[in-house]
Motif scaffolding. Structure first.
Motif, PDB file in Angstrom:
ATOM      1  N   HIS A  86       0.893  -1.206   0.060  1.00  0.00           N
ATOM      2  CA  HIS A  86      -0.016   0.206  -0.129  1.00  0.00           C
ATOM      3  C   HIS A  86       0.850   1.141   0.011  1.00  0.00           C
ATOM      4  CE1 HIS A  86      -3.456   2.802   0.570  1.00  0.00           C
ATOM      5  NE2 HIS A  86      -2.823   3.189   1.656  1.00  0.00           N
TER       6      HIS A  86
ATOM      7  N   SER B 136       0.784   3.879  -3.137  1.00  0.00           N
ATOM      8  CA  SER B 136       0.490   5.504  -2.474  1.00  0.00           C
ATOM      9  C   SER B 136       1.695   6.349  -3.155  1.00  0.00           C
ATOM     10  CB  SER B 136       0.218   5.716  -1.151  1.00  0.00           C
ATOM     11  OG  SER B 136      -0.883   4.920  -0.596  1.00  0.00           O
TER      12      SER B 136
ATOM     13  N   GLU C 121       1.407   6.694  -6.882  1.00  0.00           N
ATOM     14  CA  GLU C 121       0.448   7.628  -7.373  1.00  0.00           C
ATOM     15  C   GLU C 121       1.012   9.135  -6.790  1.00  0.00           C
ATOM     16  OE1 GLU C 121      -2.790   6.065  -5.002  1.00  0.00           O
ATOM     17  OE2 GLU C 121      -3.389   4.727  -6.370  1.00  0.00           O
ATOM     18  N   SER C 122       1.472   9.405  -5.971  1.00  0.00           N
ATOM     19  CA  SER C 122       2.046  10.622  -5.558  1.00  0.00           C
ATOM     20  C   SER C 122       2.817  11.077  -6.497  1.00  0.00           C
ATOM     21  CB  SER C 122       2.690  10.856  -4.424  1.00  0.00           C
ATOM     22  OG  SER C 122       3.795   9.980  -4.068  1.00  0.00           O
TER      23      SER C 122
ATOM     24  N   GLN D 184       6.431  10.154   2.656  1.00  0.00           N
ATOM     25  CA  GLN D 184       6.026   8.834   2.338  1.00  0.00           C
ATOM     26  C   GLN D 184       7.375   7.939   1.957  1.00  0.00           C
ATOM     27  OE1 GLN D 184       3.350   9.787  -1.327  1.00  0.00           O
ATOM     28  NE2 GLN D 184       1.856   8.500  -0.220  1.00  0.00           N
TER      29      GLN D 184
END
Length: 248
Positions: free
Chosen positions: A57, A61, A64-65, A87
């Motif tokens: 996950h 994420s 995607e960022s 992140q």
């Protein structure tokens, strides 16, 4: 020893508990009961699976960022950069390999750059022609563990020359200096084709100063899909694997 329990007792997988007293049948002996090996193994595997899903996950994420920012090479907003690097730090905390240089086979093969805190802004971008007619394409890195060598390939396309394609290749060697760190020595660089070299010739030293890997690099996260590194200049790099050794 035989343990007698009432029908009203509730049995926990790793211990024995009685929810209420029974007047007809007494619990004569209360003793801790060890979890059966199969149950404990199942719980351990479940925890590992949960951690694995958590890392997956995190990586999703992070990917995607990074969409739509061209690897950060032309800069991102301060807020976006802070969020991305937060992140990255969370992912680094879950690094499954604590001594990466003891497992350098993990870095063997080809990798694609997803993000770098190195940026080309202002006059640097203008001088290199990256604002108008020269476009940055893929950033690839190939690591040969047997030879202790790494090749960084930065691909370009030039719209003003009939969409000419070319590449800058920077070759380096490395030696292990700690359980996480390698020291990198610049070896040589080449640009092909000649037309692309002529475009960069005047500002070639500037180009090399941006992409020269010399110094040290720490591997702060590594698995079969993703790698994170930090260098002595304060830069962070996120790469994804494109191929494994022995594959095309």
């Amino acid at each position: 020893m035989l343990i007698m329990v009432s029908p009203d007792c509730m049995v926990h997988p790793c211990s024995l508990h009685c929810s209420r007293k029974s007047s007809s049948l007494k619990l004569r002996t209360v003793r801790s009961v060890r979890c059966p090996p199969t149950v404990c193994l199942s719980e351990s595997l479940a925890r590992e699976s949960s951690v694995g899903h958590g890392i997956d996950h995190m990586k999703l994420s992070l990917r995607e960022s990074l969409q739509g920012i061209n690897r950060g090479i032309f800069g991102v907003s301060a807020a976006q950069k802070s969020a991305i690097e937060h992140q990255i730090a969370l992912l680094e905390e879950q690094n499954p390999i604590r001594k990466p240089t003891d497992h350098l086979q993990k870095v063997e093969g080809e990798w694609r750059l997803l993000y770098s805190s190195i940026s080309i802004l202002g006059m640097k971008r203008t001088k290199l022609g990256l604002r108008d007619f020269i476009t940055l394409d893929e950033f690839l890195q190939t690591i040969d563990v047997d030879k202790n060598r790494a090749s960084n390939i930065i691909k370009f396309s030039v719209s003003g020359l009939g969409m000419l394609n070319g590449a800058l290749t920077i070759e380096a060697s490395y030696v292990v200096s700690s359980e996480k760190r390698v020291d990198i020595q610049f070896e040589k660089s080449t640009i092909v084709p000649d037309q692309l070299f002529k475009l960069f010739q005047k500002n070639y030293d500037l180009l090399l100063s941006i992409f020269n890997p010399e110094g040290w690099l720490e591997i702060t996260y590594i698995d079969d899909e993703m790698r994170v590194g930090r260098d002595d200049k304060g830069n962070v790099f996120v790469l994804e694997r494109t191929s494994h050794p022995g594959t095309d």
